[in-house]
Structures are given as structure tokens and as C-alpha cells.
Design an enzyme around this catalytic site. Structure first.
Site, PDB file in Angstrom:
ATOM      1  N   HIS A 127      35.767  33.783  48.008  1.00  0.00           N
ATOM      2  CA  HIS A 127      35.406  35.201  48.117  1.00  0.00           C
ATOM      3  C   HIS A 127      34.054  35.424  47.444  1.00  0.00           C
ATOM      4  O   HIS A 127      33.803  34.897  46.351  1.00  0.00           O
ATOM      5  CB  HIS A 127      36.478  36.053  47.429  1.00  0.00           C
ATOM      6  CG  HIS A 127      36.116  37.494  47.280  1.00  0.00           C
ATOM      7  ND1 HIS A 127      35.804  38.071  46.061  1.00  0.00           N
ATOM      8  CD2 HIS A 127      36.016  38.490  48.191  1.00  0.00           C
ATOM      9  CE1 HIS A 127      35.541  39.347  46.231  1.00  0.00           C
ATOM     10  NE2 HIS A 127      35.665  39.631  47.511  1.00  0.00           N
ATOM     11  N   GLU A 144      31.876  32.970  52.214  1.00  0.00           N
ATOM     12  CA  GLU A 144      31.566  34.343  52.595  1.00  0.00           C
ATOM     13  C   GLU A 144      30.085  34.642  52.372  1.00  0.00           C
ATOM     14  O   GLU A 144      29.505  34.228  51.359  1.00  0.00           O
ATOM     15  CB  GLU A 144      32.417  35.312  51.779  1.00  0.00           C
ATOM     16  CG  GLU A 144      32.200  36.757  52.174  1.00  0.00           C
ATOM     17  CD  GLU A 144      33.086  37.707  51.377  1.00  0.00           C
ATOM     18  OE1 GLU A 144      33.116  38.891  51.732  1.00  0.00           O
ATOM     19  OE2 GLU A 144      33.718  37.268  50.402  1.00  0.00           O
ATOM     20  N   HIS A 178      23.757  39.687  49.016  1.00  0.00           N
ATOM     21  CA  HIS A 178      24.150  40.154  47.674  1.00  0.00           C
ATOM     22  C   HIS A 178      25.362  41.052  47.831  1.00  0.00           C
ATOM     23  O   HIS A 178      25.834  41.291  48.949  1.00  0.00           O
ATOM     24  CB  HIS A 178      22.987  40.880  46.967  1.00  0.00           C
ATOM     25  CG  HIS A 178      22.769  42.290  47.421  1.00  0.00           C
ATOM     26  ND1 HIS A 178      22.895  43.376  46.587  1.00  0.00           N
ATOM     27  CD2 HIS A 178      22.427  42.793  48.632  1.00  0.00           C
ATOM     28  CE1 HIS A 178      22.626  44.487  47.262  1.00  0.00           C
ATOM     29  NE2 HIS A 178      22.341  44.158  48.503  1.00  0.00           N
ATOM     30  N   ASP A 199      50.482  24.363  21.663  1.00  0.00           N
ATOM     31  CA  ASP A 199      50.565  24.140  20.223  1.00  0.00           C
ATOM     32  C   ASP A 199      51.382  25.284  19.644  1.00  0.00           C
ATOM     33  O   ASP A 199      50.982  26.444  19.711  1.00  0.00           O
ATOM     34  CB  ASP A 199      49.153  24.110  19.621  1.00  0.00           C
ATOM     35  CG  ASP A 199      49.171  24.021  18.096  1.00  0.00           C
ATOM     36  OD1 ASP A 199      50.209  23.608  17.537  1.00  0.00           O
ATOM     37  OD2 ASP A 199      48.152  24.371  17.476  1.00  0.00           O
TER      38      ASP A 199
END
Length: 989
Positions: free
Chosen positions: A301, A331, A345, A800
Site C-alpha cells: 500500500h 501502488e 505522492h 523476558d
């Protein structure tokens, strides 16, 4: 032990010479965007783990981790080199280092070709892991640099290596290794002996003894027996066993005798031959001649973005990266640019722009480097007719015959072509002119309703300013806010998929901008809103929307709009936008063949193929919940693309499982955002040679089933996974440990999670081992039952244990179908030597077994209504814009499912108590219940848990506790309204 899993194509002596030069340092020119270049001294640090330079304003932060380097390219290949008009640099003196999750580039120029060659070679050695680990460890431990280690230096080294052996045991091994006349210190040779004693794998030694009749080596016959009985290998020959001895045995004496000693056996067991992942699946092994709709396809995406959706950089290098990672659907958002050149953009944002031509050239160069299976180019077209023609011109001129699909045979039934038949081809996914226009029409109107990734109105930047506020000020403020929120999310549990929620981001940004505006009295209310005020207002609208949605129960759109004014700008704005159209030119339309973008309301069941239906995750979620079986049927003929909500401005990723489970092929994720969801995606597509195409289960390609059912495939055998978690090796301290190597030695435990159909989703975990990350031993058996193993993932996590919670150490996720039986090592992703040692047995279970016994999670699913049979409806019903009518027959049951879930799911502890095993947890991965279950029901890892009561004390005649039975008798009137209100407030299809 260290070297068998690594490449040996390079000469170590040559590598050491390069390391020496790199550690001494070399002056190079560092190119930067918009500057002439900076002269800096670059050098490799003493531990050979970081590349550093000086001088730098970043001071200690001026470093690049060797492990973060993605690739090194020679010559002037990067974007910055291409844009550098000044200075004719010799290409043989230039190279680029790509590093980090966002593929940042460091562009360097040396004074002569020999220096460049030294650095390129040295970096490639380091990336391949070619270094003498024992020597490096010795150098780190030798604090005074005298070439000798005393007992205190050894104790400090043990702490660094994350192991807490009794001091008496350490001294005993020290004395056994200290054999020369210089007593009390270890030379490098003596240290190697000590290190081997410390590293001796008791679990592997006992395994060797059990197959060698208590000898310290395996003969050819004994090795063959081990491979057949334990590793379930077929056609094991004497020559194969001799080859193992020749390749992995260390002792020359043992090689002469054709036997495998403990060191050789350890090397073999730690090699790729004994990895948990089936080595045959590193190559394409599935049938690739089925129609495209029968495959999951790795999809990206907003591929061009390196970070968030508002302010981050757009880079063509991202296309190279994702294609090489195996992604097959990228894309491209196209907008009108200056000088008639279309740009790429994210519209209505401050993301940077790149030329469409550069994007196409990069895709053309990298599309088929790793494999030849087809690439789908998802074009989001926002351009004028003139620039659309330019787009078509570039596509045809650069891709050339890769776009020619005239020879592809679709068969008599006109089904979609197969990946095999489309090898080397690029499919353009986009709009197509309607057939009624005729072939002579140069342009025409097409619907603009499914402009899939256009940012929502609430998040658009309105570029209007008053004198008091500049674009730079607003951008600077928003960038700081985003960075602070991202840092906050990183501190939290790494396994929490919702730790950095969109709602939190919107709320914080809204409050922050409010405060910003109060501090800037120059920003005045006027007819022309300032950028800051507009952005703040729009975020505020979304905030109101979410608030009022939870209170609004109206089922009428008009009435709902009056009660919820914020919704008008959100949902109804989008519905209004769907009626808009845009002009499309013939040249671009003709390039779309098998991947025609359509919207849900345009679906007509006329037998045509080649449509790609696009859904945002919000709308797709509703379809999955209400019409999963019909959705699965649709996906047997056509392609569906699911993309992230436009409100995910942080580029976070949604959970892809629900959409894979209903057969959606193109589930698009933000590849630039590392985390749980991308790890699941990577694991999903690593199988089948990481070619980007994975065959869906046959049951999803023909017929149908209810993925929410408690027994979705009753006629099929189930798989039983018996997993013995034996030990761990060289587990590091948590990556975000505040004290680093000086921090406390970890107390590790292992969690194993099954992720697939809801009935299969559950997790279990071992006890905690105190103070040992070097070689902890658990010796515990976990058992799981899987109804549909073809789509299940098995996730191994190491934690942990901490008094106040748990810290994430590492993970590895593998598809169930790629598991191999026997004794196997599970190497944690991104960590060099850290692993857990397990034994795997997979059985088939036939006949009717009680799901309650097989998976405790069934209890939850059963009472969430998972066994309900839904009526099949036509395609038109599946994509009905108003779900009120199409789901009326389901409504009461659906309410019952959500309301009961709200009552029975409660938070439990996030980690097992030390010294005792935690009971198994039921877990429903697929159902997205964050709207209906309070946050109190979640544990820190973002999933729902339920402590299972002992199965032995429960009578067979009573499958659930009385409290659950009591919950079933609750009147629905108390809860139905709440759920119904939330369901009606979903964005409608």
C-alpha cells in the site's frame, strides 16, 4: 558451529585486510540532498558492528548498524547521485549504502577506486556475517588489551553473554582450560577451549548418546537411523550420511573414521538442513497454472512512502526494495506535476513528490530480478487528460512487450489467466472506459467512487494560510507530534497490534494543535481558514464522529446525519463523492486488461472476469462479519484488494487474517512499517519460494464453508501439532533494554501462537527459566489442533519475564505447511545466532472429536455464535450498499454473539509466574472486537485471553461453566441496542 550457516564465497584473509583499513578510517565525501557534499572520516568501530563518521552534529547518534544495512551498490546508481548535476565523479569511486526500515541511502565518494573497492568488499563481508566470532568475543572481554583473560574478565563476559552460571562451575571450567605455565589467565587458544566447554549442548549430547549406543560419536548407520526415525527423512543413503560427516565434522580423525562427533553433530543440527522451515519451500513448489484468483498475492500500500502518510519522504528506492522482498502488487498514486510531468505522492499531504517516469523505470529494472511471476501495477489516477496520456506513453515506452497480453490464453470459460502464463508480464490495474462508448471514443467519464487510497476529508491538508502561520511552522509542529507518538508506541509492548491506535493519534494531534493555536494569537479566525485551524477542525470532526457513533442507534441515514453532524463530513461525504466521475483517456484505459478497478455498487453478475474490487479495511470488515461465505464465493472468480483505513496516518497495519480467511487475494499492507502484521505477511509469502504467489486452499477455490464455524470442515481430517520446546541458545537481552549489555540477565519463556481460522487461533507458553539467556532449558510439550493447516501460521515468541510485565526478545513466524518434523532449530528473525530448539510431531486426527477438548478456544467461539449457518445470497446481496436489509435475518444472532463475548472475555496476567506453567489460553485472532469489547478485556499483547478451567473436572454432560449458561439466558434487550448502534454506525458499503 557459527560458520556452517554462512556464505563462504569470500576469502576471510581478504576480508580481514578490508576490516583493518575500515577500522583505521577513510576520508570520503558524503553527498546530501540539496548540498554540495561534506568531507567526513568514516570508520568501522572496534566491535565491527557499527559504521561511524566524524565530525557530526549527531555526535554518538552518527552511526549505522551493520545489521541494518540492506544492500551496497557500486557506482552512481542512487537517486541522489542521479540528481547531482555538479561534479563529474568517477563511478568507480562512488558507492551507496542502503540501510534501515525506510531504505535510507548513504551516498559516498572516495578519492580513488581502490578505497571504494575496499569498503564495498568489507561491507559485503560484514553483511554476510564473515567474522571470527570467538576472536571478537575474546577482544571484547580483554579489557586491558594484554591478550590474556583473567577470571574477573571471564565473569564480566558471562554477564554480557546473558548467562548466569554458578561461580564454582565457571572456575572449574576456567581451570580445566588453563593448561599452560601461565596459570590464572587464558590465552586465546585456551579461551576457545573454555568457550567450547561453556557452549557444549547438553540436549544435543544426550540425543547423540541415545542413537550411538552411549558412544561419543555416530556411525554412518546410526546417523541414517536418526535421520529416518526422528527427522522423518525418506531415501536416506550411506552417501548422504558420509556427505554430512565430510561437511560438518570438525575432527580430522573422525572424518577418517567416517563418524560424526558431538561438535560435528552440533554443526549439522544448527545448519539450514535442520531449520524448522522446509528447505524445499525455498523454491516454487505449488501448482502455478491455476487462475490468478486462486492465489494470495503479496501486495503493498502506498509503496513509495518511507514513513507516515502525512509528512514522510516518497522514494523510488522503495519500489526496488518491496519487489526484491517478493511483493507482486505495488501502488502508484499519480497526480498532475509541473512542466506536464506526472508525479507520485500522497495527495493532500506534505509527503514529497517523485517523478512518475522514475517510478516506472525503477519497477521495470527490479520487477523480475528475483522471480518472473507477474507484477500488478495499481494505478491511482488523479491526473488531467493531458498527463494521463503522458502516463500511458511512459508505461508503453518503458515496459514495452511486458504489457502485451494478446497471446495469453484464458480458456473457453474465460477465466483469469494463471501466474505461469503471465510470467514476465506487468498488469496495469486501473479504470476502464465503459463498453457502450465504443472503440472510437478518445475519452469518457468513469466513476471516481473507489479512488481507493485518497486520504479522507478529515485528514486533508488545506493549504490556506494567514500571515501568522506558515506551512513550515505547521509541518514542524506536526512532525514533532508524530515523532513523539511514534516513540511512545515503540516503548510499549512490541507485540501489541493496537498499542499505537489511530484514535490516540487523532486525539493527541487534535489537542496539540489546539494548544499550538492558543499559543499563536496571530492565527485569526477568518473566512479563509489557516492551515492549522483547518487541520485541527477536521481532526476534531473525526473525534466527534467516533464519539457520537457509539451513541447513535438510528437506522435511517437522514436521521443519523442530524444526530451526528460530524458524520456528514465523513461517511456521507464519501457517499456523495461516489457519485462523482472523472475523465479517462482511451490510451490509459486500453492498458487495463485483466485488472479493471470497480466499486462494490458497480458489481453486476454478468459472468465477466477481470474485475478488481477495492475495499478499505473498515468496509471489508463489515462484509467479512456479515457475509463471509458469499464473499468467499465472489473471490473464487474475481480479485479483491483490501487497503488500510485512511485514518492510519501513522502507516500502521491492520490484521490481514480475516481477509485471507475469506479468500481475498490482494491484502495491501504498509511495507515500510515493521511489526506484527508485516511479520505475519512475510511468513505467509516466504513459502513457495517467496515468489509473491501462494495457492489458496482448495476448499476456498471451490465450494464454500463458514470460516467462523466451530468445525468449518467436518469431513476433513484435522492436524495435531505436538511441539516440545526443549532449550534456547544465545538469547539476547530485549532490544529496548535501558541498560543494554549491563542490564540484568534475562528470565526467558517461550510463547507459541497458532494464527488461522478463528477456531484454530490460540496460544500456549512455557514456564520461566531464571537468569539464563545463553542456554535455558524448558523441556515442555505444547499441543495444538488445527482444522485448516493450509492457511495457519505458527508463531514462536521469546519473552523476558519481568516483575511488572514482560519484554519482547524476538520472534519467528512460519506457515504450518512449511513445518518439518523432528528436532529443529527455530532461529529468531533478525538475530544472528539466537534460536530455540524444539521437537515437532504432526499427526492427523480422524473422526468426530470434541472441539472443546481439542481447543479450549472453541468454548468462546461456540458462544460467540461461530456455528451459525448463514444463508447464501447473490452477488448483489453481498455488496448491498445498505446492510440493514441484507442482514436482517442474521441480526438477533449477531447481537447475541457480540454481547456474550463482551461478558465472558476478561483480562488475565500477561506472563506465567516463575516456576510454574501457565494454563492454556483461548484466543480469537480473526474477529475484530475492539468496538464491542472494552479495553479491560485486552492483555498487553493486544489479543483476548481466557484462562481455561481444568477439563478433567468438568463433566462431559456440562460443556461450559454455569456462569456461561447464565450469560446465555440474559435478556438481549440490555445489550442489543448497544451493539446494533455500533453496527449501524459502520461505514456502509
Amino acid at each position: 558451529e557459527y560458520f556452517q550457516r554462512r556464505s563462504r564465497t569470500l576469502s576471510p584473509n581478504k576480508g580481514n585486510r578490508c576490516m583493518s583499513v575500515m577500522q583505521s578510517g577513510t576520508q570520503m565525501i558524503k553527498l546530501k540532498r540539496g548540498t554540495k557534499g561534506l568531507v567526513r572520516l568514516f570508520y568501522l568501530d572496534e566491535h565491527r558492528t557499527r559504521l561511524r563518521w566524524r565530525p557530526s552534529r549527531k555526535s554518538e547518534k552518527a552511526k549505522i548498524l551493520i545489521d541494518s544495512i540492506y544492500k551496497v551498490t557500486e557506482g552512481r546508481q542512487s537517486e541522489i547521485f542521479h540528481r547531482q548535476a555538479e561534479g563529474n565523479f568517477d563511478p568507480s569511486c562512488c558507492f551507496t549504502i542502503y540501510h534501515g526500515n525506510h531504505m535510507e541511502s548513504l551516498d559516498l565518494i572516495t578519492s580513488n577506486p581502490e578505497e571504494a573497492r575496499t569498503w564495498i568488499t568489507g561491507l559485503k563481508y560484514l553483511m554476510a556475517g564473515i567474522s571470527d566470532e570467538d576472536s571478537l568475543t575474546f577482544e571484547e572481554a580483554d579489557k586491558n588489551g594484554d591478550g590474556l583473560l583473567n577470571i574477573e574478565e571471564i565473569h564480566q563476559l558471562m554477564h554480557k553473554l546473558n548467562v548466569n552460571l554458578p561461580r564454582r562451575k565457571v572456575r572449574q571450567m576456567f581451570q580445566e582450560a588453563d593448561t599452560d605455565e601461565n596459570q590464572g589467565t587464558l590465552t586465546f587458544e585456551e579461551f576457545c577451549v573454555f568457550y567450547k566447554m561453556m557452549s557444549l549442548r547438553r540436549d544435543l549430547y544426550l540425543l547423540l548418546l541415545s542413537y550411538s549406543d552411549k558412544k561419543d560419536h555416530l556411525t554412518v548407520e546410526e546417523l541414517a537411523q536418526f535421520l529416518k526415525v526422528e527427522q522423518k527423512m525418506n531415501n536416506v543413503t550411506a552417501d548422504y550420511c558420509l556427505d554430512i560427516i565430510k561437511k560438518f565434522e570438525v575432527s580430522e580423525e573422525n572424518k577418517v573414521k567416517n563418524v560424526l562427533g558431538i561438535e560435528g553433530f552440533t554443526n549439522f543440527m544448527r545448519s539450514p538442513a535442520c531449520d524448522i522451515f522446509n528447505p524445499l519451500h525455498h523454491e516454487v513448489y505449488q501448482d502455478m497454472d491455476q487462475p490468478l484468483c486462486n492465489y494470495y498475492i503479496a501486495s503493498s500500500h502506498n509503496t513509495y512512502l518511507t514513513g507516515d502518510q502525512l509528512l514522510s519522504q516518497s522514494k523510488v528506492d522503495m519500489y526496488a526494495r518491496v519487489l526484491q522482498e517478493g511483493c507482486r502488487c505495488v501502488e502508484v498514486d499519480c497526480w498532475d506535476g509541473p512542466d506536464g510531468e506526472p508525479v507520485v505522492h500522497h495527495g493532500y499531504t506534505l509527503t514529497s513528490k517523485i517523478l512518475f517516469r522514475d517510478v516506472v523505470e525503477t519497477i521495470n529494472k527490479h520487477a523480475f530480478v528475483k522471480n518472473e511471476f507477474p507484477v500488478i501495477l495499481s494505478i491511482e489516477n488523479h491526473c488531467s487528460i493531458q498527463q494521463q496520456r503522458k502516463i500511458a506513453q511512459y508505461l508503453k515506452g518503458i515496459f514495452r512487450d511486458k504489457l502485451d497480453l494478446s497471446s495469453i490464453d484464458t480458456g473457453e470459460c474465460k477465466q483469469l489467466p494463471s501466474p505461469q502464463s503471465l510470467k514476465g508480464k506487468i498488469l496495469v490495474k486501473g479504470k476502464k472506459l465503459p463498453y457502450h462508448l465504443g472503440d472510437d471514443a478518445e475519452e469518457g467519464e468513469v466513476s471516481d467512487e473507489d479512488s481507493a487510497d485518497e486520504i479522507e476529508e478529515e485528514c486533508k491538508f488545506k493549504l490556506h494560510y494567514n500571515n501568522g502561520t506558515t506551512e513550515h511552522q505547521v509541518e514542524s509542529f506536526i512532525r514533532k507530534k508524530l515523532e513523539s507518538l511514534l516513540k511512545e508506541s515503540q516503548i510499549r509492548d512490541k507485540e501489541d497490534p493496537d498499542s499505537f491506535t489511530v484514535r490516540a493519534l487523532l486525539k493527541a494531534t487534535h489537542e496539540g494543535l489546539n494548544a499550538h493555536l492558543k499559543q499563536n494569537p496571530d492565527v485569526k479566525e477568518s473566512g479563509k481558514k489557516s492551515h492549522g485551524r483547518s487541520l485541527m477542525t477536521n481532526f476534531g470532526k473525526h473525534k466527534k464522529t467516533t464519539k457520537s457513533r457509539s451513541k447513535s442507534y438510528s437506522t435511517d441515514d437522514e436521521e443519523d446525519t442530524q444526530q451526528n453532524p460530524g458524520k456528514e463530513c465523513g461517511q456521507l461525504y464519501r457517499l456523495g463523492r461516489r457519485r462523482k466521475t472523472m475523465k479517462l483517456c482511451r490510451e490509459l484505459s486500453d492498458l487495463v486488461v485483466y485488472t479493471n478497478s470497480v466499486a462494490a455498487q458497480d458489481i453486476v453478475d454478468d459472468g465477466t472476469t477481470g474485475n478488481v474490487l477495492s475495499f478499505s479495511e473498515t468496509r471489508a470488515h463489515q462484509v467479512v462479519q456479515q457475509k463471509s461465505e458469499q464473499f468467499m464465493i465472489y473471490n473464487q472468480k474475481q480479485l479483491t484488494r483490501i487497503y488500510p483505513s485512511a485514518y492510519r496516518i501513522d502507516s500502521s497495519n491492520f490484521n490481514p487474517l480475516p481477509y485471507w480467511n475469506t479468500g481475498c487475494q490482494l491484502v495491501a499492507l504498509n511495507y515500510q512499517s515493521e511489526g506484527r502484521m508485516m511479520q505475519l505477511n512475510r511468513a505467509k509469502f516466504k513459502t513457495n519460494g517467496n515468489c509473491g504467489y501462494v495457492l489458496k486452499p482448495q476448499q476456498m477455490c471451490k465450494g464454500t464453508f463458514n470460516p467462523f464455524s466451530g468445525d468449518p470442515l467436518p469431513a476433513n481430517p484435522k492436524k495435531q501439532l505436538i511441539l516440545k520446546v526443549i532449550s534456547g541458545q544465545q538469547l539476547p537481552k530485549p532490544p529496548d533494554s535501558m541498560l543494554g549489555d549491563r542490564g540484568e540477565i534475562i528470565d526467558p519463556f517461550v510463547e507459541v501462537e497458532i494464527i488461522g481460522l478463528p477456531v484454530d487461533c490460540c496460544k500456549d507458553q512455557t514456564r520461566v527459566v531464571d537468569d539464563n539467556g545463553f542456554n535455558p532449558v524448558w523441556e515442555e510439550t505444547l499441543t495444538f489442533t488445527v482444522h485448516m493447516p493450509e492457511i495457519a501460521l505458527v508463531r514462536f515468541l521469546v519473552w523476558d519475564h519481568d516483575p511488572i510485565g514482560r519484554d519482547f526478545v524476538g520472534q519467528r513466524t512460519v506457515t504450518f505447511s512449511s513445518l518439518v518434523p523432528g528436532y529443529r532449530h527455530v532461529y529468531l528473525e533478525g538475530l544472528t545466532e539466537a534460536s530455540i530448539f524444539v521437537h515437532i510431531t504432526i499427526n492427523e486426527i480422524y473422526g468426530k472429536w470434541s472441539p472443546l477438548i481439542l481447543n479450549p478456544s472453541y468454548t468462546i467461539l461456540h458462544f460467540l455464535g461461530a456455528t451459525k449457518n448463514r444463508q447464501l445470497q447473490g452477488l448483489k446481496g453481498l455488496f448491498n450498499k445498505n446492510p440493514r436489509h441484507s442482514s436482517a435475518e442474521n441480526n438477533s444472532h449477531y447481537v447475541r454473539k457480540r454481547s456474550i463475548g463482551d461478558r465472558i472475555l476478561r483480562r488475565t496476567a500477561s506472563a506465567p509466574a516463575k516456576g510454574r506453567k501457565k494454563s492454556k489460553m483461548g484466543f480469537q485472532e480473526m474477529v475484530e472486537i475492539k468496538d464491542s469489547v472494552s479495553e479491560a478485556a485486552r492483555d498487553p499483547d493486544g489479543v483476548l485471553r481466557r484462562t481455561t478451567r481444568s477439563l478433567q473436572v468438568r463433566p462431559v454432560s456440562m460443556p461450559v461453566d454455569k456462569s456461561l449458561l447464565g450469560a446465555l439466558s440474559l435478556p438481549l434487550s440490555d445489550t442489543a441496542k448497544d451493539i446494533e448502534g455500533k453496527e449501524n454506525s459502520l461505514v456502509q458499503i
